[in-house]
Write a protein that holds these residues in place. Structure first.
Motif, PDB file in Angstrom:
ATOM      1  N   TYR A  31       2.776   4.461  -8.921  1.00 25.86           N
ATOM      2  CA  TYR A  31       2.084   5.595  -8.285  1.00 25.86           C
ATOM      3  C   TYR A  31       3.229   6.443  -7.802  1.00 25.86           C
ATOM      4  CZ  TYR A  31      -1.903   2.440  -8.123  1.00 25.86           C
ATOM      5  OH  TYR A  31      -2.735   1.416  -8.664  1.00 25.86           O
ATOM      6  N   SER A  55       0.970  -1.235   0.122  1.00 25.41           N
ATOM      7  CA  SER A  55       0.123   0.025   0.053  1.00 25.41           C
ATOM      8  C   SER A  55       0.763   1.329   0.016  1.00 25.41           C
ATOM      9  CB  SER A  55      -0.756   0.024   1.272  1.00 25.41           C
ATOM     10  OG  SER A  55      -0.163  -0.031   2.436  1.00 25.41           O
ATOM     11  N   LYS A  91      -3.291   4.230  -2.135  1.00 20.37           N
ATOM     12  CA  LYS A  91      -3.428   3.164  -3.170  1.00 20.37           C
ATOM     13  C   LYS A  91      -3.075   1.813  -2.688  1.00 20.37           C
ATOM     14  CE  LYS A  91      -4.911   5.844  -6.570  1.00 20.37           C
ATOM     15  NZ  LYS A  91      -6.062   5.665  -7.102  1.00 20.37           N
TER      16      LYS A  91
END
Length: 327
Positions: free
Chosen positions: A27, A4, A16
């Motif tokens: 990300y 995460s 996310k």
């Protein structure tokens, strides 16, 4: 392995999840703080890929993968590495005791990476504070995030210690119960759990002490009081462990005293019985001899007289024992 990532700054925050390191690295949070959390360390390839991307030393990766690593803190050029034990709230042992897992934290200028041995943690409160902009965490840097994570872990130590303290209080009541045959075994189990906590707390105290004395670019001077607060909490936990050890020793002394008192009571009763039977055995032995000429044998009332003498001897001895408070 679950991954995460949380990105945040004073303006906003997002979270996310990912299944692989490649997906996670897609990300980005170029302007704010990034917190990456790795749950489970079974997939070494993903951990190595993550380490390569953030320039984490291979020796640090080995420490992350070593679940028996002693708590410690090390400073590198690009990060501070801290490893310690954390309480896993989602799992307990077969005996119902808490399970401790290996936790590693990598503190960088704009990124914090945490590695957990077992999925499940006590960081939901921190996540909510970030996503809901509660408190000061979104206004601070990565050093404050590292402090918040360690503070949550140390708080869990006290939950374990409170549970052990309650168990020790129960043993204080059980110590005087002579019918409790499982007392020693159960007390030994609590003692082993306490020693396990001690092996976790004391090295962490040294690690935090080292962090407090670091003049590192990764920890701002204004954050030192926060880390000192965690350090003081660890010292308090260590002192609590020592006090519980003394309590266990005291409970064991009470138990041994009770066992000794019980043994003395049994021995006193047996000694009194043996003492009473000594003269009776002598009389019976004398008249049990097979000599032909024994004056008393031919007497008509010899048998009841002997019984009367033996009864008088027993009664007299009991009176003497009673007056001397031997019984």
């Amino acid at each position: 392995m679950d991954l995460s990532i949380i990105g945040y700054d004073p303006v906003g925050a997002w979270m996310k999840t990912a299944g692989t390191a490649e997906e996670l690295l897609s990300y980005r949070n170029p302007s704010g703080i990034t917190w990456i959390n790795v749950e489970g360390i079974g997939n070494k390839l993903d951990i190595v890929k993550l380490a390569e991307n953030y320039k984490i030393h291979p020796l640090t990766v080995e420490d992350i993968m070593d679940t028996e690593q002693r708590p410690k803190a090390e400073e590198f050029d690009d990060y501070i590495f801290i490893t310690f034990k954390a309480v896993n709230r989602n799992r307990t042992s077969e005996e119902g005791t808490n399970i401790f897992e290996q936790m590693s934290l990598v503190l960088m200028e704009s990124t914090v990476i945490t590695f957990q041995e077992i999925p499940g943690d006590s960081f939901n409160g921190i996540r909510k504070r970030i996503l809901n902009n509660a408190g000061r965490i979104r206004k601070m840097g990565t050093d404050y995030l590292a402090y918040a994570i360690m503070d949550a872990i140390v708080d869990d130590y006290f939950l374990v210690l409170d549970k052990l303290g309650s168990s020790i209080e129960d043993f204080e009541d059980r110590a005087v119960d002579e019918r409790d045959d499982n007392f020693i075994r159960d007390l030994q189990g609590v003692k082993q759990s306490l020693l396990h906590v001690r092996r976790i707390v004391w090295p962490l105290r040294d690690s935090l002490s080292m962090i407090l004395h670091l003049e590192s670019k990764f920890i701002e001077p204004e954050l030192e009081p926060f880390f000192k607060d965690v350090h003081d909490a660890v010292i308090q936990a260590a002192e609590t462990v020592e006090s519980y050890r003394e309590l266990i020793a005291g409970v064991m002394e009470v138990r041994l005293s009770m066992m000794s008192h019980r043994m003395n009571s049994v021995m006193k009763v047996l000694t009194i019985i043996s003492t009473i039977f000594i003269p009776l055995t002598f009389i019976v032995g004398v008249y049990g001899m097979n000599f032909r000429f024994m004056p008393e044998i031919e007497m008509r009332y010899a048998y009841p007289i002997v019984w009367g003498v033996m009864i008088l001897i027993v009664a007299g001895m009991l009176i003497v024992f009673k007056r001397r408070h031997w019984m």
